[in-house]
Design a protein around this motif. Structure first.
Motif, mmCIF file in Angstrom:
data_model
loop_
_atom_site.group_PDB
_atom_site.id
_atom_site.type_symbol
_atom_site.label_atom_id
_atom_site.label_comp_id
_atom_site.label_asym_id
_atom_site.label_seq_id
_atom_site.Cartn_x
_atom_site.Cartn_y
_atom_site.Cartn_z
ATOM 1 N N GLU A 107 -4.825 -40.245 -29.817
ATOM 2 C CA GLU A 107 -5.305 -40.447 -28.448
ATOM 3 C C GLU A 107 -4.194 -40.896 -27.505
ATOM 4 O OE1 GLU A 107 -8.674 -43.019 -28.337
ATOM 5 O OE2 GLU A 107 -9.976 -41.608 -29.421
ATOM 6 N N ASP B 206 -6.216 -32.437 -30.072
ATOM 7 C CA ASP B 206 -7.369 -33.095 -30.689
ATOM 8 C C ASP B 206 -8.031 -32.187 -31.718
ATOM 9 O OD1 ASP B 206 -7.206 -35.579 -29.440
ATOM 10 O OD2 ASP B 206 -8.345 -34.901 -27.693
ATOM 11 N N ASN C 230 -2.301 -37.155 -26.719
ATOM 12 C CA ASN C 230 -3.062 -35.907 -26.627
ATOM 13 C C ASN C 230 -3.128 -35.365 -25.206
ATOM 14 O OD1 ASN C 230 -4.901 -37.563 -25.355
ATOM 15 N ND2 ASN C 230 -6.502 -37.373 -26.911
#
Length: 553
Positions: free
Chosen positions: A262, A240, A265
């Protein structure tokens, strides 16, 4: 100075003969692991060797810290001339093999020549056995591990195995141990494959006695009690942050952030992690055993580099899809970073980013050298022109995930590293991310002060690889602790690392490497001046060549 103990075992595969010899002088000067293997390789491998020819030699070696029970010591080294980079290269694997290797009683094992038959080489403190295994031709890593267990009661932690990729001389084939841990970068699996070795096994009860200072247990306790994010998310924890910094390679390096981050991650990986994973004796436990019951996929990882290569760089935003790619690489014995980046290059050429079925098909075709996989098995440096894509490699090795266009010191590190575009050669990215908890952390942009620090970090990491100590020990290994563990002044210890890096460079100079190879596929303001400064600190010529008087003994 603390160092490994034991003789060198040489295995001549052509003659099916062995010999042992004392190498105490090398051990005393180079500690163990990468250092000892580099010194031996520099002496014994012809400078003009064909990496896939019978005169190439491959070394396996441990260090003194494998006699300890300290965290961060479940690793070992392999060294040979790489079929991917064409230079002398060391690769490093975790897992549980290192102490089984040490139990056989050797400081290093050297393989030379080529076997007439596909063999498993069984190494123990009682000798060496050569087992013809024609039935294992084309076997996957799990199939080979199962055979060794069923037929010999030899567990996966005692083995170094190549899959179909190694047998088929894929230039980025890995050597697998503990079934899912890899000597990954540089294609050393193809070196074993070229020698007709399907696997090595290690066994015995002859580990040398080495007195380890009490500092080791201080480090072990801290590793056990520290609430570190890597214990939950492994290296993917940084994804991230990298994406926010515009530093996550995506769509075959054409973009530097990924909208679907997302899905791949640290949180996404943590959701699939089902138990702790670690290496021998290590309480840090940063590995990532993952499972998706709906799809029936179980693997270890992916780590950040693989989540980039098979995720953002391939246009894939589902962690389970990346897990499947990771599992296929482990099964076939492929470096998952190079495999993912090479697949991404093909996807770019076909405008097919995100096509997961094609990705999985390509992985198998690469491992078996079938169809387009035969070309892709040569690696990006050799196939990029045919694909019509840019050459995202340094010295033939494709890039890791930490973005040198954002982290300029890491970019310099990629350029000068003897191994090519590898993030672990100096781990310089850890000096530049804004979350680094160090008073002397660098601004990611620019090169001020970085060449000097880069030399220091390269030397330190070479020492780690000789110890052998995991590089994720960096929050725990102070200068004082290095001195206490190894019984020497920090300057003398870093001098060991300097000798290793310089020997690697000198070997590669003899193969034609020079400043022209210390380049990047992108421009960074001030790069050439930083390169000059790096050479000056090293004591090398301004063309990147080690002068004769600077070659270490």
């Amino acid at each position: 100075m603390l160092h490994a103990k034991g003789p060198l075992l040489t295995i001549d595969l052509t003659e099916e003969a062995t010999r042992t010899e004392t190498i105490d002088d090398v051990l005393e000067r180079y500690v163990g692991g990468r250092g000892v293997a580099t010194r031996l390789a520099h002496e014994r491998i012809p400078f003009d060797v064909d990496p896939l020819g019978d005169q190439n030699r491959i070394y396996f070696s441990t260090g003194p810290m494998q006699a300890s029970t300290m965290s961060f010591t479940g690793r070992m080294n392999a060294t040979a001339v790489s079929p991917l980079t064409d230079g002398l290269l060391s690769s490093n694997a975790g897992g549980f093999m290192s102490r089984n290797f040490a139990d056989a009683g050797y400081a290093a094992v050297e393989l030379t020549g080529t076997s007439d038959d596909l063999v498993v080489v069984h190494v123990s403190d009682e000798g060496v056995d050569f087992e013809p295994v024609p039935g294992l031709a084309g076997a996957t890593v799990p199939e080979t591990v199962a055979y060794l267990d069923d037929e010999h009661d030899i567990g996966p932690d005692q083995t170094a195995v190549v899959g179909p990729a190694g047998e088929n001389l894929v230039r980025f084939a890995s050597i697998m141990t503990s079934e899912e841990r890899a000597f990954g970068r540089g294609g050393l699996g193809a070196v074993l494959g070229s020698k007709n070795v399907k696997a090595l096994t290690f066994d015995g009860d002859s580990a040398p006695e080495i007195e380890i200072p009490s500092t080791a247990m201080e480090i072990h306790r801290e590793a056990a009690t520290d609430d570190h994010i890597m214990k939950k998310q492994g290296t993917v924890a940084v994804m991230d942050l990298a994406n926010e910094m515009n530093g996550l390679p995506s769509y075959y390096f054409s973009e530097q952030s990924f909208a679907g981050v997302e899905g791949i991650n640290g949180d996404a990986v943590a959701e699939k992690k089902y138990k702790k994973g670690t290496c021998s004796a290590c309480a840090f436990a940063c590995k990532l055993p993952t499972r998706d019951e709906e799809r029936g996929i179980e693997t270890e990882g992916p780590e950040f580099e693989v989540a980039m290569a098979f995720g953002s760089n391939s246009g894939v935003d589902d962690i389970v899809d990346v897990m499947q790619s990771n599992e296929l690489c482990d099964r076939y014995g492929l470096d998952a970073i190079s495999a993912g980046n090479t697949v991404a290059a093909y996807l770019a050429s076909e405008d097919a980013f995100g096509d997961r079925e094609l990705i999985w098909e390509l992985v198998e075709k690469i491992a078996r050298r079938e169809g387009v996989g035969d070309d892709l098995a040569e690696g990006i440096d050799r196939v990029h022109e045919e694909l019509g894509v840019e050459n995202w490699t340094v010295k033939g090795l494709d890039f890791a995930a930490h973005e040198g266009r954002i982290l300029h010191g890491q970019g310099l590190s990629y350029a000068v590293a003897n191994r090519g575009a590898d993030h672990m050669y100096a781990v310089f990215y850890a000096q530049e991310y804004p979350l680094v908890d160090e008073d002397d952390a660098f601004d990611p942009v620019g090169f001020e002060g970085k060449p000097q620090r880069l030399v220091e970090k390269e030397n330190q990491m070479a020492l780690n690889d000789s110890g052998v100590v995991c590089k994720f020990s960096r929050d725990y290994m102070t200068a004082e602790r290095y001195e206490a563990l190894f019984g020497a002044d920090i300057d003398d210890l870093l001098a060991v690392g300097d000798r290793i890096v310089t020997l690697e460079r000198h070997f590669n100079n003899q193969r034609g490497f020079d400043r022209a190879d210390d380049t990047l596929p992108y421009d960074l303001d001030g790069f050439e001046a930083a390169l000059d400064e790096y050479y000056d600190v090293r004591g090398w010529r301004d063309d990147g060549v080690v002068p004769a008087e600077a070659v270490p003994a």
